[in-house]
Design a protein around this motif. Structure first.
Motif, short mmCIF file in Angstrom:
data_model
loop_
_atom_site.label_atom_id
_atom_site.label_comp_id
_atom_site.label_asym_id
_atom_site.label_seq_id
_atom_site.Cartn_x
_atom_site.Cartn_y
_atom_site.Cartn_z
N ARG A 1 0.87 -1.19 0.00
CA ARG A 1 0.00 0.00 0.00
C ARG A 1 0.90 1.22 0.00
O ARG A 1 2.12 1.12 0.08
CB ARG A 1 -0.90 0.02 1.24
N TRP A 2 0.24 2.41 -0.12
CA TRP A 2 1.02 3.64 -0.01
C TRP A 2 1.59 3.77 1.40
O TRP A 2 0.84 3.65 2.38
CB TRP A 2 0.15 4.85 -0.33
N ASN B 1 -7.77 2.85 3.09
CA ASN B 1 -7.64 2.00 1.91
C ASN B 1 -8.35 2.68 0.73
O ASN B 1 -9.41 2.25 0.29
CB ASN B 1 -8.22 0.61 2.17
N SER B 2 -7.76 3.72 0.23
CA SER B 2 -8.37 4.50 -0.84
C SER B 2 -7.28 5.12 -1.70
O SER B 2 -6.17 5.41 -1.22
CB SER B 2 -9.26 5.59 -0.26
N TYR B 3 -7.59 5.34 -2.97
CA TYR B 3 -6.64 6.02 -3.84
C TYR B 3 -6.43 7.47 -3.43
O TYR B 3 -5.45 8.11 -3.84
CB TYR B 3 -7.12 5.95 -5.29
N TRP B 4 -7.33 8.00 -2.59
CA TRP B 4 -7.19 9.37 -2.15
C TRP B 4 -5.95 9.58 -1.29
O TRP B 4 -5.45 10.70 -1.17
CB TRP B 4 -8.44 9.81 -1.38
N ALA C 1 -3.06 8.56 -1.94
CA ALA C 1 -1.97 8.91 -2.86
C ALA C 1 -2.09 10.35 -3.33
O ALA C 1 -1.09 10.96 -3.71
CB ALA C 1 -1.97 7.97 -4.05
N ILE C 2 -3.27 10.91 -3.29
CA ILE C 2 -3.50 12.28 -3.78
C ILE C 2 -3.40 13.28 -2.63
O ILE C 2 -2.56 14.19 -2.65
CB ILE C 2 -4.88 12.37 -4.45
N SER D 1 -0.04 12.75 -0.30
CA SER D 1 1.17 13.09 -1.04
C SER D 1 1.33 14.61 -1.16
O SER D 1 2.44 15.15 -0.98
CB SER D 1 1.13 12.46 -2.44
N TRP E 1 -12.17 13.62 -0.09
CA TRP E 1 -12.00 12.28 0.48
C TRP E 1 -12.95 12.10 1.66
O TRP E 1 -13.54 11.03 1.84
CB TRP E 1 -10.55 12.10 0.91
#
Length: 320
Positions: free
Chosen positions: A113-114, A177-180, A182-183, A186, A246
């Protein structure tokens, strides 16, 4: 390699980064301590006596004697080894940066994961971002004078992460556990690293006297801090907006007065006030630097204090 081996390798990379940052700090400090002094606003340059031939005698005699003539010339010659120490320190800083990056990458691979789902991972990433900001700036401008202070900040941050915030590599809470991540996270990490660079420059501005100093001029320090904030403020703005998006996806609302949300907005307002004062009111020097450092204090409390001292929806830092 197994997940456990990757996690152990990540921990070793962190230790290596701390050691390299500390040695680099010493090298930068040697360069700063024995390098050329720089005058401040009220400084006067020292004079050295240079001997020049001056004709003496009457009637245009060709005999010449040597008379002492005093010239106003620049002052303190740097130690021959000071520049070499700075160069070695810069190389070690890059190697430490690579070790810091290796710690992040191997941590992410070990948990699939990130790698910024808890305070330990987040602080390691912020230290990496701060060193990256310093080294990237050094590629275009000579800011090695910031080296001792950025290195000690990164080393202390990583030490704090290991001793206080350390969390065994593993899964995170479902909300993360979300693509958010990474956004939103980061952007927060990158902007926090740049704000840290500006904070270091701001502290040095207040410490520097008006006379001769090993540090650069206050104008240069203020310029470094301002440029870092101008670049990082839009990123922080994006991080706040992405966090609201998010939150809507995770909790069904954009804003809920959670402590982390409140302090993120307070930090945004503080840096906005700094930029507004610089752009419209023409604030310069000590006044704008104090505003900048107040904003940096808000940032630090938001990143660390809120997670430790205040309960909220973001209290998943694994430090309580």
């Amino acid at each position: 390699m197994s997940a456990e081996q990757l996690a152990e390798l990540s921990d070793l990379f962190v230790v290596a980064a701390v050691l390299l940052y500390v040695v680099a700090m010493v090298g930068f400090a040697i360069e700063l301590a024995f390098g050329r002094s720089r005058p401040g606003k009220a400084a006067t340059t020292k004079t050295v006596t240079a001997k020049q031939p001056v004709s003496v005698g009457a009637g245009g005699a060709e005999d010449a004697d040597i008379a002492d003539v005093t010239d106003n010339v620049a002052v303190v010659a740097p130690s021959p080894g000071a520049a070499r120490a700075g160069t070695v320190a810069l190389v070690l800083a890059w190697i430490g940066w690579a070790a810091n990056l290796g710690a992040i990458v191997t941590r992410g691979l070990s948990v699939d994961r990130w790698p910024w789902g808890n305070m330990y991972e987040f602080v390691v990433a912020i230290c990496f971002a701060a060193v990256t900001a310093f080294l990237a700036t050094q590629l275009r401008h000579n800011v090695r004078f910031l080296g001792p202070f950025v290195m000690v900040t990164a080393a202390l941050g990583l030490g704090l992460a290991v001793k206080v915030f350390y969390t065994v590599a593993g899964p995170v809470v479902p909300a993360l556990n979300s693509y958010w991540i990474a956004i939103h996270v980061s952007a927060a990490i990158i902007s926090s690293g740049l704000f840290t660079l500006a904070g270091v420059a701001g502290v040095l501005y207040l410490v520097r006297g008006d006379g001769m100093s090993r540090l650069p001029s206050r104008e240069d320090l203020e310029r470094v801090a301002h440029r870092a904030i101008v670049f990082s403020f839009p990123l922080w703005t994006f991080a706040v907006i992405a966090g609201a998006l998010w939150a809507d996806r995770a909790w069904g609302r954009y804003w809920g007065w959670d402590p982390k949300e409140v302090w993120s907005f307070i930090t945004w307002v503080a840096y906005a006030a700094y930029l507004h004062a610089k752009a419209t009111a023409g604030w310069r020097g000590r006044a704008s630097t104090i505003v900048q450092l107040v904003a940096f204090g808000c940032l630090l409390f938001n990143l660390i204090g809120v997670n430790i001292f205040i309960d909220g929806l973001h209290s998943y830092a694994d430090v309580k």
